[in-house]
Structure formats: structure tokens, C-alpha cells
Design an enzyme around this catalytic site. Structure first.
Site, mmCIF file in Angstrom:
data_model
loop_
_atom_site.group_PDB
_atom_site.id
_atom_site.type_symbol
_atom_site.label_atom_id
_atom_site.label_comp_id
_atom_site.label_asym_id
_atom_site.label_seq_id
_atom_site.Cartn_x
_atom_site.Cartn_y
_atom_site.Cartn_z
ATOM 1 N N THR A 7 5.408 2.023 6.047
ATOM 2 C CA THR A 7 4.146 2.677 5.319
ATOM 3 C C THR A 7 3.010 2.947 6.311
ATOM 4 O O THR A 7 2.497 3.884 6.363
ATOM 5 C CB THR A 7 3.624 2.025 3.995
ATOM 6 O OG1 THR A 7 4.780 1.798 3.087
ATOM 7 C CG2 THR A 7 2.532 2.493 3.533
ATOM 8 N N ASP A 60 12.129 3.664 7.242
ATOM 9 C CA ASP A 60 11.374 2.767 6.111
ATOM 10 C C ASP A 60 12.199 1.497 6.529
ATOM 11 O O ASP A 60 13.540 1.423 6.857
ATOM 12 C CB ASP A 60 11.922 3.362 4.654
ATOM 13 C CG ASP A 60 11.380 2.547 3.730
ATOM 14 O OD1 ASP A 60 10.511 3.029 2.904
ATOM 15 O OD2 ASP A 60 12.003 1.516 3.395
ATOM 16 N N SER A 61 11.657 0.529 6.120
ATOM 17 C CA SER A 61 12.207 -0.687 6.759
ATOM 18 C C SER A 61 13.314 -1.206 5.883
ATOM 19 O O SER A 61 13.989 -2.174 6.352
ATOM 20 C CB SER A 61 11.024 -2.087 6.831
ATOM 21 O OG SER A 61 10.675 -2.405 5.493
ATOM 22 N N THR A 72 6.754 -3.144 5.332
ATOM 23 C CA THR A 72 6.395 -4.364 4.966
ATOM 24 C C THR A 72 7.713 -4.929 4.200
ATOM 25 O O THR A 72 7.659 -5.981 4.064
ATOM 26 C CB THR A 72 5.344 -4.280 4.010
ATOM 27 O OG1 THR A 72 5.625 -3.458 2.548
ATOM 28 C CG2 THR A 72 3.911 -3.555 4.411
ATOM 29 N N ASP A 73 8.630 -4.064 3.562
ATOM 30 C CA ASP A 73 9.829 -4.774 2.905
ATOM 31 C C ASP A 73 10.772 -5.881 3.465
ATOM 32 O O ASP A 73 10.863 -6.657 3.229
ATOM 33 C CB ASP A 73 10.462 -3.640 2.291
ATOM 34 C CG ASP A 73 9.858 -2.876 1.274
ATOM 35 O OD1 ASP A 73 8.794 -3.223 0.662
ATOM 36 O OD2 ASP A 73 10.227 -1.718 0.976
ATOM 37 N N GLN A 129 15.397 -22.266 -4.761
ATOM 38 C CA GLN A 129 14.706 -21.017 -5.379
ATOM 39 C C GLN A 129 13.193 -21.121 -5.166
ATOM 40 O O GLN A 129 12.330 -20.358 -5.725
ATOM 41 C CB GLN A 129 15.206 -20.985 -6.682
ATOM 42 C CG GLN A 129 16.633 -20.557 -6.660
ATOM 43 C CD GLN A 129 17.477 -20.174 -7.872
ATOM 44 O OE1 GLN A 129 16.667 -20.306 -8.974
ATOM 45 N NE2 GLN A 129 18.835 -20.388 -8.006
ATOM 46 N N CYS A 130 12.678 -22.512 -5.415
ATOM 47 C CA CYS A 130 11.334 -22.567 -5.159
ATOM 48 C C CYS A 130 10.638 -22.301 -4.056
ATOM 49 O O CYS A 130 11.204 -22.584 -2.837
ATOM 50 C CB CYS A 130 10.780 -24.032 -5.115
ATOM 51 S SG CYS A 130 11.672 -24.747 -6.789
HETATM 52 N N1 ASP Z 1 9.418 0.724 1.913
HETATM 53 C C1 ASP Z 1 8.185 0.479 2.906
HETATM 54 C C2 ASP Z 1 8.720 -0.055 4.068
HETATM 55 O O1 ASP Z 1 9.142 -1.436 4.057
HETATM 56 C C3 ASP Z 1 7.131 -0.361 2.404
HETATM 57 C C4 ASP Z 1 6.027 -0.427 3.486
HETATM 58 O O2 ASP Z 1 5.900 -0.395 4.516
HETATM 59 O O3 ASP Z 1 4.991 -0.935 2.899
HETATM 60 O O4 ASP Z 1 9.034 0.413 5.104
#
Ligand code: ASP
Length: 506
Positions: free
Chosen positions: A16, A64-65, A96-97, A297-298
Site C-alpha cells: 500500500t 502486493d505483499s 502490511t499483509d 493459538q493464544c
Molecule cells: N495488501 C496490501 C499488501 O500487503 C496491504 C498493505 O500494504 O497494507 O501489500
């Protein structure tokens, strides 16, 4: 005034932070743009450069990640390897993903790291909106990667900087799909916090590698690692079994066979216990050469296997655990360990349980005793005792950091003709049987154990107090175990000493 610095290398991978609407319509889907377009959206870079900070960029194909994985980790690690000497630090712009996966993988791939590697990204791009988190995240990440320029302590780690927090990458999880405070590190407080000042919490930061240590990169990964989610009902299906067996088929015989499974267990390492056949599928997988690891899982807290007898089931089945490691870090750690082709399954299991890049709060150091399977009996007129001959104790632990030292008999069976419990006396470094007395400094205590008809148990003795008082890593430790209750029989397949030690920093 210009500051002498070798500057920061930005490695741009997409996400992003590097996205803008595909069409002139601002609501059209976002697409990642090349670095030259992204750079234009960040005029603050010019200001930093004008004040003397060298900033250069290398890009891999921006993605995109969700499309970033081992191939890109290898590319990023390769760039850092090639450019290591030329820069003070590195910033990786990333979606971020999957940022925590990339951060985790790099933390295991980049060894003896003495410079900051800071991953960042954004929930909202500066190319989309003046109200965004991209600019702050990007600029602060650059300042964190240039400690001499910023006059802050260097953090020689792979970190994620996001929304005001500097977090150790391999302890971080993404917790929010849209919030600017998207990440947390549930088992380790932030390494730094950023408001109007950049504050680095130095006591939590990993130390610089020692003098003479050389930065090096491991780029071989084995991705034949899967995860198995435990949920109510799975035990009445053969889904886990199919997942474990489908591709396993003796990994040693097939390079593409599944080599490790990470089981996402409940709480501190629990799975359904009432379905023996289902449980056996894990033991079979392990015996067929697969590393079977448990994570919780916690989000907060650790998996503890065999620290208490009640949590021994998974250990008996052959599971290993790495304390409070995240699922993401566990997957990456195993990919890197399995990528080292000289390591045996046993060695991968041992190394998996030890911290190598600050990824877990405690490490388990195992000393396996080369003793044969054995049996002792205590009857009228016959003393049943076993001496485990001394051998050097493994690990880099310090006595003050030890949380537990457990002498474990695996594949054990305890039967008794008397009313339970069965009493055992355990001694560390007892030279002669005649010296056995409660006053001996190596007397670890008298332990009460319940006999059982089960064959394949773990019977353990807590020897923490005597071990930390009498031996250090590398010293020899022998054990003498005496059966104090008549009419009892104790047998085992193997013996090990497990030392559970806290990580010194973090
Ligand atoms: N789908 C995007 C990614 O991970 C989300 C992001 O970057 O916030 O590339």
C-alpha cells in the site's frame, strides 16, 4: 550541518505504501507503482538528503505483499548482503499483509547483523491522500536506520517500525486490517517508541555481535513446512492425518516431501486427548522424519511441553516447542533450519527450541545421554538404582537465567505392587553409592511418582536447584536415581536433561 554518514539503503518491494488508484477515478482499485513514482510522493526525502543524509534505493519488482514469499526474501537478503558495507542501515518498504513473515525470515537469514534493518509500510499511501500514515512511517524508519545521523542508539536487528512503535520483527503480529497502529508484539515490549522524540529502549535491544564476528547470510530455504489448525471436531476427522501423511512419506527419501508441521494448539500446548488413533498420526509423522512443532493459538504466553508432567502428552508424541514464538516466526525459522542440508531431524528439533534471533522468551537446551534402554527393580533385599554417566551439559545458558532443569526419562514405564505413590531419590554428581544421603550437595530431592499402565510416558525429575548450584554449561553432570519404594519396576528408552533458560535481552 552535514553529518558524515554512509546513509540508508531503501529496498522497495511494493505494498500500500507504494500504491495509487489505477485510473484517474480516486476510487478505482489501487495498484503498486515503481520507485520513481513513489519517490515523487515523498518530498520529505529531499529535505533529509539536503541535510546530509545519503538515501539510495534498490527495488525488486513491486508487489502486493500477498505475493511476496521466499523468492523475494532471498532477493532482499541478497541486496543487503551485497550492499552491507556501504550503508549504515536498511529500510524495507513492504506491504502490511505479510510484513511479519518477511521480517521473521530475514531475522533468521541475516546472521551476526550489526546494523538496523527496518521494515515499514502504510495503511494509507501518500500517493492517495494527504492524510496518510505512509510519510511518518517512511521518514521515521529512515531515521531509525541511520543512527549516527539521528543521534540515537543503533538497533542491530530486523525490526518493524509502524504507527509509533519499533518492534522486533520476529515477535510481531498484524492485528488490525486498517488501523494505523496495525502491529503488536504480544510477548515483548517495543524496542522503541516514537512521539515527538525517538526513544530506544536499549535494555530490550539485542547486543551487537561480538568483536571479530562477521555478517553472513543464509539464503537456502526449504519451504516444505505446513501448519495444522486444531479446532473442536478435527479429531473426529482424518484431516490432520491426511495433511501429515499426504506428502510426508519419509522426507529423507523425497526432497519435496513435507518436512515439518506446525500444530496450532490450544492454550499452553493442548490438543484433544481422547482419540488415540488421532494422536498416533502425529507420532507416526514424527517417526517418519517430520518435525512436529506446537505453537499456541493464544497471542500471549508460551507453549510449555513437559515442564510439568501434565503437559507431557505432546512431548511423548514427539512434538517440540519454541516457547512463545509466533506462528509466522515458527514457519520461517523451520524453513531456514530445514534449508541447512547438513542438519539431521534431531538437530533441527534441537535448534528449533533455542532462540537464535530473539524470537522467543526462553530456550530449551537438551543434553541427550547416550544410555541404552534400561530397567531397574526394587524388591526386598535388592536396591534398585540407575546411574546416568556424566557428560558435558549443552548450551549457552547462565545459571541465573535458568527457569527449570529437568531430568527426563522418555518412553518410560513405572509399575508397582504397592499402593502409590512410588518414591525416587535423585542425586547430581554422586561419586559413590555409599555417599547417598540427604546431606549430599547434589541431593535433588525425593520425588513421588504415580505408577501407570501406560508404556510410553515421560517421567521427569526437577533438578533445577542442584544443577544451577553445581554445574555450568560444558561441565559434566551425572545423575543417580534410586527407587525408594519396594515392589516397583521402572524402565525407560532414553534419558535427557532439558534446561529451560530465559533469553538475556528482551
Ligand atoms: N495488501 C496490501 C499488501 O500487503 C496491504 C498493505 O500494504 O497494507 O501489500
Amino acid at each position: 550541518m552535514a553529518v558524515a554518514t554512509r546513509g540508508v539503503l531503501v529496498i522497495y518491494t511494493g505494498g500500500t505504501i507504494g500504491s495509487k488508484p489505477r485510473d484517474p477515478d480516486p476510487d478505482s482499485p489501487q495498484v503498486v507503482v515503481p520507485w520513481k513514482d513513489l519517490e515523487k510522493g515523498h518530498p520529505e526525502l529531499r529535505t533529509l538528503k539536503d541535510s546530509g543524509l545519503r538515501i539510495e534505493c534498490e527495488e525488486i519488482e513491486p508487489l502486493d505483499s500477498c505475493n511476496v514469499g521466499p523468492k523475494e526474501w532471498q532477493q532482499i537478503a541478497g541486496i543487503i548482503e551485497r550492499k552491507y558495507a556501504e550503508f549504515d542501515g536498511f529500510v524495507i518498504l513492504h506491504g502490511t499483509d505479510t510484513m511479519v513473515y518477511t521480517a521473521s525470515a530475514l531475522s533468521f537469514m541475516l546472521r551476526e547483523l550489526a546494523k538496523p534493518v527496518i521494515l515499514t509500510g502504510a495503511q494509507r499511501s501518500a500517493l492517495v491522500d494527504v492524510r496518510n500514515d505512509a510519510s511518518q512511517n517512511f521518514i521515521t524508519a529512515i531515521l531509525l536506520a541511520a543512527p549516527a545521523f539521528s543521534k540515537i542508539p543503533a538497533v542491530p536487528e530486523v525490526c518493524i517500525y509502524f504507527g509509533g512503535k519499533l518492534l522486533r520483527g520476529n515477535r510481531t503480529v498484524k492485528r488490525d486490517t486498517a488501523g494505523y497502529d496495525a502491529y503488536e508484539s504480544p510477548n515483548l515490549a517495543p524496542l522503541g517508541e516514537v512521539g515527538d522524540r525517538i526513544a530506544i529502549h536499549e535494555t530490550r535491544v539485542r547486543p551487537m555481535p561480538g568483536a571479530g564476528r562477521l555478517f553472513n547470510v543464509r539464503k537456502t530455504l526449504d519451504t516444505n513446512v505446513t501448519s495444522v489448525l486444531i479446532y473442536p471436531g478435527i479429531q473426529q476427522t482424518d484431516l490432520a492425518q491426511r495433511q501429515l501423511e499426504g506428502l510426508a512419506a519419509r522426507p529423507s527419501a523425497r526432497p519435496d516431501a513435507l518436512k515439518a508441521a506446525i500444530v496450532m494448539a490450544y492454550g499452553s500446548g493442548n490438543i484433544p486427548t481422547l482419540w488415540p488413533e488421532w494422536l498416533e498420526s502425529f507420532r507416526t509423522a514424527r517417526n517418519n522424519g517430520m518435525v512436529v512443532a506446537a505453537v499456541s493459538q493464544c497471542k500471549r504466553g508460551a507453549v510449555e511441553l513437559g515442564i510439568y508432567e501434565t503437559s507431557s502428552l505432546l512431548l511423548e508424541l514427539g512434538f517440540v516447542a519454541a516457547s512463545d514464538i509466533t506462528l509466522e516466526a515458527a514457519l520461517c525459522k523451520l524453513m531456514v533450519l530445514l534449508g541447512e542440508e547438513d542438519l539431521s531431524q534431531d538437530e533441527v528439533e534441537e535448534l528449533y527450541q533455542r532462540a537464535s534471533a530473539g524470537e522467543q522468551s526462553t530456550s530449551v537446551f537438551l543434553t541427550k545421554y547416550p544410555v541404552k534402554p534400561g530397567v531397574v527393580r526394587q524388591s526386598a533385599g535388592q536396591t534398585g538404582s540407575v546411574r546416568i554417566p556424566g557428560r558435558p551439559i549443552e548450551g549457552g545458558w547462565q545459571p541465573s537465567q535458568v527457569e527449570g532443569a529437568l531430568l527426563r526419562f522418555r518412553g518410560a514405564k513405572l509399575s508397582s505392587m504397592k499402593r502409590p505413590p512410588v518414591l525416587f531419590s535423585v542425586y547430581l554428581n554422586l561419586e559413590r553409592a555409599e555417599d547417598a544421603s540427604k546431606d549430599h550437595p547434589g541431593f535433588a530431592g525425593q520425588f513421588k511418582k504415580e505408577p501407570s499402565t501406560k508404556n510410553d510416558q515421560i517421567i521427569l525429575f526437577d533438578v533445577t536447584r542442584v544443577l544451577t548450584a553445581l554445574v555450568k554449561p560444558g561441565d559434566r553432570a551425572s545423575f543417580t536415581v534410586i527407587l525408594d519404594t519396594e515392589g516397583t519396576e521402572f524402565s525407560w528408552n532414553s534419558v535427557e536433561l532439558a534446561i529451560i533458560s530465559k533469553e538475556v535481552t528482551g
